[in-house]
Write a protein that holds these residues in place. Sequence first.
Motif, PDB file in Angstrom:
ATOM      1  N   GLN A   1     -80.429  -6.079 113.630  1.00 61.91           N
ATOM      2  CA  GLN A   1     -78.694  -5.968 112.409  1.00 61.91           C
ATOM      3  C   GLN A   1     -78.649  -6.599 111.159  1.00 61.91           C
ATOM      4  OE1 GLN A   1     -75.660  -8.106 114.752  1.00 61.91           O
ATOM      5  NE2 GLN A   1     -73.807  -7.339 113.550  1.00 61.91           N
ATOM      6  N   VAL A   2     -78.219  -5.782 110.263  1.00 66.85           N
ATOM      7  CA  VAL A   2     -78.062  -6.036 108.944  1.00 66.85           C
ATOM      8  C   VAL A   2     -77.557  -6.986 108.762  1.00 66.85           C
ATOM      9  CG1 VAL A   2     -78.258  -5.275 106.783  1.00 66.85           C
ATOM     10  CG2 VAL A   2     -79.363  -3.982 108.455  1.00 66.85           C
ATOM     11  N   GLN A   3     -77.336  -8.354 107.935  1.00 66.51           N
ATOM     12  CA  GLN A   3     -76.869  -8.890 107.564  1.00 66.51           C
ATOM     13  C   GLN A   3     -77.067  -9.888 106.721  1.00 66.51           C
ATOM     14  OE1 GLN A   3     -77.021 -12.575 111.360  1.00 66.51           O
ATOM     15  NE2 GLN A   3     -74.663 -11.840 111.316  1.00 66.51           N
ATOM     16  N   LEU A   4     -75.995 -10.110 105.980  1.00 67.41           N
ATOM     17  CA  LEU A   4     -76.548 -10.645 104.394  1.00 67.41           C
ATOM     18  C   LEU A   4     -74.995 -11.811 104.456  1.00 67.41           C
ATOM     19  CD1 LEU A   4     -75.693  -6.677 102.202  1.00 67.41           C
ATOM     20  CD2 LEU A   4     -77.504  -7.893 103.270  1.00 67.41           C
ATOM     21  N   VAL A   5     -75.570 -12.579 103.398  1.00 63.96           N
ATOM     22  CA  VAL A   5     -74.634 -14.169 103.840  1.00 63.96           C
ATOM     23  C   VAL A   5     -74.927 -14.438 101.908  1.00 63.96           C
ATOM     24  CG1 VAL A   5     -74.650 -15.971 104.227  1.00 63.96           C
ATOM     25  CG2 VAL A   5     -75.343 -14.515 106.297  1.00 63.96           C
ATOM     26  N   GLU A   6     -73.676 -14.403 101.038  1.00 65.46           N
ATOM     27  CA  GLU A   6     -74.141 -15.423  99.896  1.00 65.46           C
ATOM     28  C   GLU A   6     -73.978 -16.422  99.728  1.00 65.46           C
ATOM     29  OE1 GLU A   6     -71.075 -11.003  99.245  1.00 65.46           O
ATOM     30  OE2 GLU A   6     -72.121 -12.829 100.964  1.00 65.46           O
ATOM     31  N   SER A   7     -74.309 -16.802  98.391  1.00 66.56           N
ATOM     32  CA  SER A   7     -73.800 -17.941  98.371  1.00 66.56           C
ATOM     33  C   SER A   7     -74.368 -18.644  96.821  1.00 66.56           C
ATOM     34  CB  SER A   7     -75.130 -18.756  99.058  1.00 66.56           C
ATOM     35  OG  SER A   7     -76.155 -19.139  98.383  1.00 66.56           O
ATOM     36  N   GLY A   8     -73.374 -19.728  96.558  1.00 67.18           N
ATOM     37  CA  GLY A   8     -73.493 -19.260  94.311  1.00 67.18           C
ATOM     38  C   GLY A   8     -72.490 -19.778  94.316  1.00 67.18           C
ATOM     39  N   GLY A   9     -71.462 -19.117  94.173  1.00 66.47           N
ATOM     40  CA  GLY A   9     -70.529 -19.140  94.364  1.00 66.47           C
ATOM     41  C   GLY A   9     -69.756 -20.785  93.713  1.00 66.47           C
ATOM     42  N   GLY A  10     -69.002 -20.827  92.592  1.00 65.98           N
ATOM     43  CA  GLY A  10     -67.939 -21.933  92.289  1.00 65.98           C
ATOM     44  C   GLY A  10     -67.133 -21.962  91.341  1.00 65.98           C
ATOM     45  N   LEU A  11     -66.543 -22.720  90.571  1.00 69.00           N
ATOM     46  CA  LEU A  11     -65.468 -23.084  89.617  1.00 69.00           C
ATOM     47  C   LEU A  11     -66.641 -23.359  88.475  1.00 69.00           C
ATOM     48  CD1 LEU A  11     -63.350 -23.341  88.165  1.00 69.00           C
ATOM     49  CD2 LEU A  11     -62.972 -25.426  88.739  1.00 69.00           C
ATOM     50  N   VAL A  12     -66.118 -22.404  87.524  1.00 67.89           N
ATOM     51  CA  VAL A  12     -67.431 -22.949  86.285  1.00 67.89           C
ATOM     52  C   VAL A  12     -66.275 -22.265  85.093  1.00 67.89           C
ATOM     53  CG1 VAL A  12     -67.852 -20.682  86.129  1.00 67.89           C
ATOM     54  CG2 VAL A  12     -69.652 -22.302  85.166  1.00 67.89           C
ATOM     55  N   GLN A  13     -66.947 -23.458  83.679  1.00 68.87           N
ATOM     56  CA  GLN A  13     -66.549 -23.160  82.750  1.00 68.87           C
ATOM     57  C   GLN A  13     -66.387 -22.023  81.787  1.00 68.87           C
ATOM     58  OE1 GLN A  13     -66.190 -27.157  79.871  1.00 68.87           O
ATOM     59  NE2 GLN A  13     -64.163 -27.381  80.597  1.00 68.87           N
ATOM     60  N   ARG A  19     -75.650 -18.693  89.721  1.00 69.71           N
ATOM     61  CA  ARG A  19     -76.105 -17.725  90.034  1.00 69.71           C
ATOM     62  C   ARG A  19     -75.827 -17.781  91.377  1.00 69.71           C
ATOM     63  NH1 ARG A  19     -83.120 -17.994  91.466  1.00 69.71           N
ATOM     64  NH2 ARG A  19     -81.907 -19.666  92.763  1.00 69.71           N
ATOM     65  N   LEU A  20     -75.723 -16.461  91.660  1.00 67.41           N
ATOM     66  CA  LEU A  20     -75.294 -16.129  93.190  1.00 67.41           C
ATOM     67  C   LEU A  20     -76.770 -15.272  93.700  1.00 67.41           C
ATOM     68  CD1 LEU A  20     -72.482 -14.092  92.717  1.00 67.41           C
ATOM     69  CD2 LEU A  20     -72.927 -16.492  92.855  1.00 67.41           C
ATOM     70  N   SER A  21     -77.025 -15.866  95.124  1.00 71.52           N
ATOM     71  CA  SER A  21     -77.613 -15.501  96.279  1.00 71.52           C
ATOM     72  C   SER A  21     -77.188 -14.915  97.599  1.00 71.52           C
ATOM     73  CB  SER A  21     -78.494 -16.696  96.481  1.00 71.52           C
ATOM     74  OG  SER A  21     -79.405 -17.212  95.645  1.00 71.52           O
ATOM     75  N   CYS A  22     -78.414 -13.674  97.903  1.00 71.27           N
ATOM     76  CA  CYS A  22     -77.642 -12.906  98.678  1.00 71.27           C
ATOM     77  C   CYS A  22     -78.877 -13.118 100.289  1.00 71.27           C
ATOM     78  CB  CYS A  22     -77.674 -11.945  98.837  1.00 71.27           C
ATOM     79  SG  CYS A  22     -77.246 -11.028  99.481  1.00 71.27           S
ATOM     80  N   VAL A  23     -79.389 -13.554 101.051  1.00 74.27           N
ATOM     81  CA  VAL A  23     -80.088 -13.613 102.076  1.00 74.27           C
ATOM     82  C   VAL A  23     -80.164 -12.518 103.040  1.00 74.27           C
ATOM     83  CG1 VAL A  23     -81.851 -14.742 103.647  1.00 74.27           C
ATOM     84  CG2 VAL A  23     -80.296 -16.008 101.823  1.00 74.27           C
ATOM     85  N   ALA A  24     -80.512 -11.586 102.910  1.00 71.20           N
ATOM     86  CA  ALA A  24     -80.745 -10.354 103.503  1.00 71.20           C
ATOM     87  C   ALA A  24     -81.293 -10.786 104.723  1.00 71.20           C
ATOM     88  CB  ALA A  24     -81.524  -9.237 103.027  1.00 71.20           C
ATOM     89  N   SER A  25     -81.591 -10.289 106.031  1.00 70.49           N
ATOM     90  CA  SER A  25     -81.408 -10.464 107.395  1.00 70.49           C
ATOM     91  C   SER A  25     -82.191  -8.504 108.472  1.00 70.49           C
ATOM     92  CB  SER A  25     -81.870 -11.550 107.847  1.00 70.49           C
ATOM     93  OG  SER A  25     -80.635 -11.519 108.789  1.00 70.49           O
ATOM     94  N   GLY A  26     -82.670  -8.705 109.072  1.00 70.53           N
ATOM     95  CA  GLY A  26     -82.330  -7.963 110.501  1.00 70.53           C
ATOM     96  C   GLY A  26     -83.063  -5.943 110.113  1.00 70.53           C
ATOM     97  N   ARG A  27     -83.718  -6.517 109.411  1.00 73.05           N
ATOM     98  CA  ARG A  27     -84.718  -5.375 108.951  1.00 73.05           C
ATOM     99  C   ARG A  27     -85.370  -5.648 107.448  1.00 73.05           C
ATOM    100  NH1 ARG A  27     -83.684   0.750 108.836  1.00 73.05           N
ATOM    101  NH2 ARG A  27     -85.289   0.748 107.121  1.00 73.05           N
ATOM    102  N   SER A  28     -86.443  -4.662 107.225  1.00 73.42           N
ATOM    103  CA  SER A  28     -87.063  -4.808 106.013  1.00 73.42           C
ATOM    104  C   SER A  28     -86.391  -3.711 105.008  1.00 73.42           C
ATOM    105  CB  SER A  28     -88.608  -3.704 105.414  1.00 73.42           C
ATOM    106  OG  SER A  28     -89.416  -3.608 104.365  1.00 73.42           O
ATOM    107  N   PHE A  29     -86.236  -4.048 103.885  1.00 71.54           N
ATOM    108  CA  PHE A  29     -85.228  -3.437 102.509  1.00 71.54           C
ATOM    109  C   PHE A  29     -86.006  -3.685 101.322  1.00 71.54           C
ATOM    110  CE2 PHE A  29     -81.663  -4.707 104.896  1.00 71.54           C
ATOM    111  CZ  PHE A  29     -81.818  -5.790 104.718  1.00 71.54           C
ATOM    112  N   SER A  30     -87.997  -3.769 101.591  1.00 71.97           N
ATOM    113  CA  SER A  30     -88.425  -3.046 100.892  1.00 71.97           C
ATOM    114  C   SER A  30     -88.432  -1.698  99.791  1.00 71.97           C
ATOM    115  CB  SER A  30     -90.101  -2.943 101.246  1.00 71.97           C
ATOM    116  OG  SER A  30     -90.210  -2.838 102.254  1.00 71.97           O
ATOM    117  N   SER A  31     -87.409  -1.204 100.529  1.00 73.20           N
ATOM    118  CA  SER A  31     -87.367   0.358 100.331  1.00 73.20           C
ATOM    119  C   SER A  31     -86.113   0.709  99.846  1.00 73.20           C
ATOM    120  CB  SER A  31     -88.132   2.251 100.728  1.00 73.20           C
ATOM    121  OG  SER A  31     -87.296   1.629 102.369  1.00 73.20           O
ATOM    122  N   SER A  32     -85.106  -0.296  99.653  1.00 74.29           N
ATOM    123  CA  SER A  32     -83.744  -0.310  99.900  1.00 74.29           C
ATOM    124  C   SER A  32     -83.495  -0.419  98.416  1.00 74.29           C
ATOM    125  CB  SER A  32     -82.993  -1.485 100.682  1.00 74.29           C
ATOM    126  OG  SER A  32     -83.071  -0.717 102.285  1.00 74.29           O
TER     127      SER A  32
END
Length: 117
Positions: A1-13, A19-32
């Motif tokens: 099952q494909v899952q995407l989890v973002e992080s890095g948001g917040g409050l900034v002036q 910098r936002l990050s997104c970790v993908a899991s569940g399969r290979s994404f090399s061709s996506s």
Amino acid sequence: QVQLVESGGGLVQAGGSLRLSCVASGRSFSSSTMGWFRQPPGKEREFVAQIGWSGGTSYADSVKGRFTISTDNAKNTIYLQMNSLKPEDMAVYFCAVAVMTPRFNYWGQGTQVTVSS
């Protein structure tokens, strides 16, 4: 099952960076194709940036020259470096991938970016 989890948001002036990050899991994404979208308060979700399997990138006009999308294939992670942030960049940011289709068909839950003026 494909899952995407973002992080890095917040409050900034305004003028700051995040910098936002997104970790993908569940399969290979090399061709996506992988991308970032955002939904400002009270508005529709809009395209921000995408990166293809060959490394080619495209950006919304509103973020060109300020945002950079990149990937770390070894970590199955997508990044969005956001510089010179403006109040109009405030939104919930979503990462997405297009698996076996030209359309983005998997989405993360979103991360809030708030820019104060």
